[in-house]
Structures are given as C-alpha cells and as structure tokens.
Motif scaffolding. Sequence first.
Motif, PDB file in Angstrom:
ATOM      1  N   THR A 209      22.288 -25.125 -17.142  1.00 54.28           N
ATOM      2  CA  THR A 209      20.795 -24.856 -17.141  1.00 54.28           C
ATOM      3  C   THR A 209      20.228 -23.547 -17.672  1.00 54.28           C
ATOM      4  O   THR A 209      21.187 -22.740 -17.794  1.00 54.28           O
ATOM      5  CB  THR A 209      20.167 -25.384 -15.773  1.00 54.28           C
ATOM      6  OG1 THR A 209      20.428 -24.391 -14.950  1.00 54.28           O
ATOM      7  CG2 THR A 209      20.509 -26.592 -15.289  1.00 54.28           C
ATOM      8  N   GLY A 210      19.085 -23.406 -17.675  1.00 50.19           N
ATOM      9  CA  GLY A 210      18.451 -22.063 -18.258  1.00 50.19           C
ATOM     10  C   GLY A 210      18.625 -20.901 -17.114  1.00 50.19           C
ATOM     11  O   GLY A 210      17.401 -20.697 -16.552  1.00 50.19           O
ATOM     12  N   ALA A 211      19.714 -20.621 -16.704  1.00 47.71           N
ATOM     13  CA  ALA A 211      19.573 -19.510 -15.822  1.00 47.71           C
ATOM     14  C   ALA A 211      20.787 -18.462 -16.187  1.00 47.71           C
ATOM     15  O   ALA A 211      21.703 -18.590 -17.165  1.00 47.71           O
ATOM     16  CB  ALA A 211      20.436 -20.334 -14.536  1.00 47.71           C
ATOM     17  N   ILE A 212      20.539 -17.136 -15.731  1.00 44.63           N
ATOM     18  CA  ILE A 212      21.164 -16.168 -16.121  1.00 44.63           C
ATOM     19  C   ILE A 212      22.809 -16.210 -16.232  1.00 44.63           C
ATOM     20  O   ILE A 212      23.406 -15.653 -17.152  1.00 44.63           O
ATOM     21  CB  ILE A 212      20.638 -14.699 -15.843  1.00 44.63           C
ATOM     22  CG1 ILE A 212      21.256 -13.698 -16.727  1.00 44.63           C
ATOM     23  CG2 ILE A 212      20.975 -14.828 -14.220  1.00 44.63           C
ATOM     24  CD1 ILE A 212      20.680 -13.486 -17.812  1.00 44.63           C
TER      25      ILE A 212
ATOM     26  N   ASN B  90      16.014 -24.659 -22.228  1.00 44.82           N
ATOM     27  CA  ASN B  90      16.091 -23.476 -21.927  1.00 44.82           C
ATOM     28  C   ASN B  90      17.494 -22.724 -21.811  1.00 44.82           C
ATOM     29  O   ASN B  90      17.550 -21.592 -21.955  1.00 44.82           O
ATOM     30  CB  ASN B  90      15.449 -23.434 -20.625  1.00 44.82           C
ATOM     31  CG  ASN B  90      14.217 -23.839 -20.523  1.00 44.82           C
ATOM     32  OD1 ASN B  90      13.298 -23.436 -21.754  1.00 44.82           O
ATOM     33  ND2 ASN B  90      13.507 -24.427 -19.513  1.00 44.82           N
ATOM     34  N   THR B  91      18.626 -23.588 -21.834  1.00 46.11           N
ATOM     35  CA  THR B  91      19.803 -23.140 -21.862  1.00 46.11           C
ATOM     36  C   THR B  91      20.108 -22.174 -23.071  1.00 46.11           C
ATOM     37  O   THR B  91      20.930 -21.191 -23.079  1.00 46.11           O
ATOM     38  CB  THR B  91      21.037 -24.122 -21.766  1.00 46.11           C
ATOM     39  OG1 THR B  91      20.682 -25.052 -20.779  1.00 46.11           O
ATOM     40  CG2 THR B  91      22.524 -23.484 -21.512  1.00 46.11           C
TER      41      THR B  91
ATOM     42  N   SER C 247      19.499 -24.470 -12.221  1.00 49.20           N
ATOM     43  CA  SER C 247      18.495 -23.642 -11.854  1.00 49.20           C
ATOM     44  C   SER C 247      17.499 -24.629 -10.904  1.00 49.20           C
ATOM     45  O   SER C 247      17.799 -25.625 -10.749  1.00 49.20           O
ATOM     46  CB  SER C 247      17.656 -23.670 -13.339  1.00 49.20           C
ATOM     47  OG  SER C 247      17.122 -24.975 -13.625  1.00 49.20           O
ATOM     48  N   ALA C 248      16.677 -23.609 -10.250  1.00 46.36           N
ATOM     49  CA  ALA C 248      15.649 -24.279  -9.518  1.00 46.36           C
ATOM     50  C   ALA C 248      15.026 -25.051  -9.750  1.00 46.36           C
ATOM     51  O   ALA C 248      14.630 -26.220  -9.298  1.00 46.36           O
ATOM     52  CB  ALA C 248      14.832 -23.233  -8.808  1.00 46.36           C
ATOM     53  N   ASN C 249      14.632 -24.987 -11.155  1.00 52.04           N
ATOM     54  CA  ASN C 249      13.805 -26.311 -11.721  1.00 52.04           C
ATOM     55  C   ASN C 249      14.640 -27.324 -11.859  1.00 52.04           C
ATOM     56  O   ASN C 249      13.926 -28.401 -11.557  1.00 52.04           O
ATOM     57  CB  ASN C 249      13.352 -25.558 -13.130  1.00 52.04           C
ATOM     58  CG  ASN C 249      12.645 -26.554 -13.866  1.00 52.04           C
ATOM     59  OD1 ASN C 249      11.509 -27.257 -13.732  1.00 52.04           O
ATOM     60  ND2 ASN C 249      13.393 -26.814 -15.242  1.00 52.04           N
ATOM     61  N   THR C 250      15.670 -27.637 -12.418  1.00 49.05           N
ATOM     62  CA  THR C 250      16.642 -28.726 -12.675  1.00 49.05           C
ATOM     63  C   THR C 250      16.953 -29.494 -11.074  1.00 49.05           C
ATOM     64  O   THR C 250      16.972 -30.533 -11.249  1.00 49.05           O
ATOM     65  CB  THR C 250      17.752 -28.387 -13.428  1.00 49.05           C
ATOM     66  OG1 THR C 250      17.197 -28.068 -15.017  1.00 49.05           O
ATOM     67  CG2 THR C 250      18.710 -29.567 -13.733  1.00 49.05           C
ATOM     68  N   ILE C 251      17.339 -28.523 -10.417  1.00 49.61           N
ATOM     69  CA  ILE C 251      17.596 -28.982  -9.043  1.00 49.61           C
ATOM     70  C   ILE C 251      16.520 -29.929  -8.600  1.00 49.61           C
ATOM     71  O   ILE C 251      16.701 -30.931  -7.967  1.00 49.61           O
ATOM     72  CB  ILE C 251      18.063 -28.205  -7.976  1.00 49.61           C
ATOM     73  CG1 ILE C 251      19.443 -27.248  -8.435  1.00 49.61           C
ATOM     74  CG2 ILE C 251      17.925 -28.292  -6.439  1.00 49.61           C
ATOM     75  CD1 ILE C 251      19.660 -25.959  -7.627  1.00 49.61           C
TER      76      ILE C 251
END
Length: 388
Positions: free
Chosen positions: A9-12, A38-39, A85-89
């Motif tokens: 996912t889109g996380a650092i 976002n990835t 990511s918090a969003n996808t979770i």
Amino acid sequence: MRNVLIGITGAIAAYKTCELIRQFKHTGDQVKVVITENTLQFLGKKTLETLSGNIVYLDQFREKGSTEHISLVDWADVFVVAPASANTISKIADGIADNLMTSVACAYLGHKKPFVVVPSMNTGMWENDIVQENLKKLENAGVYIIEPEYGFLACGVEGKGKMPEPSKIYKETLEFLAKKLPLTGKKIVITAGGTKEYIDPVRYITNASSGKMGLALAESAHKLGADVTLVSTFSHNAPYKVLEVASACDMLDVVKAEFENSDYLIMAAAVADYRIENPKTQKITKENNETLRLELVKNPDILKSIAENKKLNQKVIGFCLATENLLECAKSKLEAKKCDFIVANEAEKSLGKDDTEIYIISKSDETKHFENISKKQAAVKILELLYD
Ligand SMILES: Cc1cc2nc3c(=O)[nH]c(=O)nc-3n(C[C@H](O)[C@H](O)[C@H](O)COP(=O)(O)O)c2cc1C
C-alpha cells in the motif's frame, strides 16, 4: 513452492517490500504483487515487475470481462500485505472493496485463506483507537498481524510504527503457514501413474493413466503442509519426496515401507491387474517367432493389502476407475478393500484429462459428487476428507 500474493500500500516502508519479494523468490516461490494507486507515489511498477517476474496488479478493470480479484484469490496460497497502511487496514476491516487490493482482501477473507497483514505507519496513526479496533476485527477474522516495531520513523519521530525487516516478515509468514495449514505434521503417501509390467528389458504393458490426479494430490497436500511422499511411475522434480517405481510389485514394496510410518495413503495410481509371468531377461526378437504368446498372472492388490492391515490412526483412500456401473463397482471395491473412502471416476471423463468428474464415497455410504472440476480442485476436495 508456494504462490505468494504480496500487497503493497501507499506507505513509506513500501521500498522494504522489494527485499521481501526477493526472499520469497529466492526460495522458489512464485510471487505476484498487487498495489494501490497510492503505492505508485513510493515505488515504480518496473521494479516490482522485475523482482516478481510478473505484471503488477493495480487496475481491477484492466481487462474487459476480467475478474482478477477472484483469480488472484484462487491463485494465492498466502496473501501478505506489507506495508499495510492505516487506510487500507480500515477499509478491509469495514468490508470496503473499492480497488483491486481491497476487493482481493474482501474475497480472501471470505475464503478464510492464510492472510498476513503488516501494519506500518506513524505512531499517531498506530495509536489511533479506530485503527486498533480495525486491526482487532481483522485478527478476529483470522488474519495474522505482524506488529510494527519501535524505532525512528521516516516522519522524524521515535515511536511504534516501523515495519519489521523483510527477513522477519518472511520467517513469521512461514511459521504462521506451518501452524495454519491443516495437514502440518501429517505424513502422506500418494501414488501416481500407470504401472509398467515388463515383457522384456525394453518393452512393457501399461495403461492410459497420465498421473495428473496423483500429481495434483501431491502438490495440494504439500501446500496444505503435509510431509508428502509421491510414489510415481514417472520421474518428477518436486519440493517433496518422489520415489520412482515401475511395476505393481515394486509399487507394493515401496508403498508398504513408506506407509508404515505415515498417516494417510491415497492410491491414485492405475495399478495393472496382471503382469507377465516370465518376463524375458533379453530382448525378444521377431526372428523365428511368427506369433508371441504372453502368459499373465494376477498382480498383488496393493490397496487391499495395505488397507486391511492399517493401524487405527491411519486412513486409506482408494480410487475406482470404470467404464460402466461406476457406483456399484466403487461401492463393492470400498467394502472389499476396507478403505476409508473411495473416489470413483469414469474413464471417459477423466483418464488422461485435466478435468474430471468424481464421486467420493465414504464407509458410511455417503456420496459427494463433483462434476466439471479440474484435477487440482478435485485434489482439494479429496484432501478435505483427511482434516474436515
Ligand atoms: C510521504 C508519505 C508517507 C506516508 N506513509 C504512510 C505510512 O507509513 N503508513 C500509512 O498508513 N500511511 C502513510 N501515508 C498516508 C497514506 O499514503 C494515505 O493514507 C493513503 O491514502 C494510503 O493509500 P492506500 O491505502 O490506498 O495505499 C503516507 C503519506 C505520505 C505523503
């Protein structure tokens, strides 16, 4: 060899997942990668395609009529979302399926397949009660959560939220799979192929069995965690033990020895009923031989001799192939040979084919029927008999 679906996912921490892909590939696993829009802010598709050796899955409407969110679920033996990511979770926990990643997750959870989520985020996001509640929901649904670690985060703060090193994620995923898989710790012997009854050193009598059913069983049992021994009449490279045999008599000896310390036997091989009484030690020539008469004698009945002598904790599944009166034939075989289940299939619908139609009959005379299924799907149905 497993089919590993990795979600990024889109996380650092996304860059670290490149190393995770390499670890799975290095040990012979197949890897496919699914990402979110976002990835792409963090990683390029080309890197992921090169590392995984497959296209990267992003757009669920990529192809007309395609249902990749389902075919990826069918394909994968395990789904690892790292970083999550918090969003996808939170979307997955709420049953939201608004992109390919969350659609795959939604179906994957429904199928109760092995699912690993590796949250990674800023400490504030991690400590958010709503995110924690959503993680609890996933855990209650059977998802294995690998918790983030404490450390210096990319946002400059020190706290919990750092994605663990890929080697740790890899190791914990394998440990989770070993525990989760229903045949872990079980030893299973599976036979495959048509036996070869030699006439002379270069000729033999065999049958039209392709060995595909036995192979599908061995592969599925291995993926379900079993310690597999495949006794086959053809050579085959596999990540489990393969013992090559030729005749029914050879097969009996090997199966007997292997089954001694095993839990289950599945006799999917097409064992010849007869063998040549006196096979010649030298090649038969046609000179001075206008006709050739072969005298056949009955082979030992492997299924019967093993099933009759099995221990209480052992189970034996036999196969019955017929061209007529299939169910009567299978039922009398089940009784005569004292096996726990018999799988009946008609020659015309299964011999040498990729697909099959099977009837699974139990000792208590219950019958399950599956038609137009692949041998892989049939293998899953048959193996379920051992742990359901
Ligand atoms: C530079 C940067 C780094 C980010 N890192 C994370 C992160 O590590 N974890 C997280 O949950 N969100 C992080 N975000 C926020 C997510 O990118 C954002 O919530 C996004 O909507 C996630 O989309 P996805 O879940 O569809 O991939 C970051 C955002 C930016 C701009």
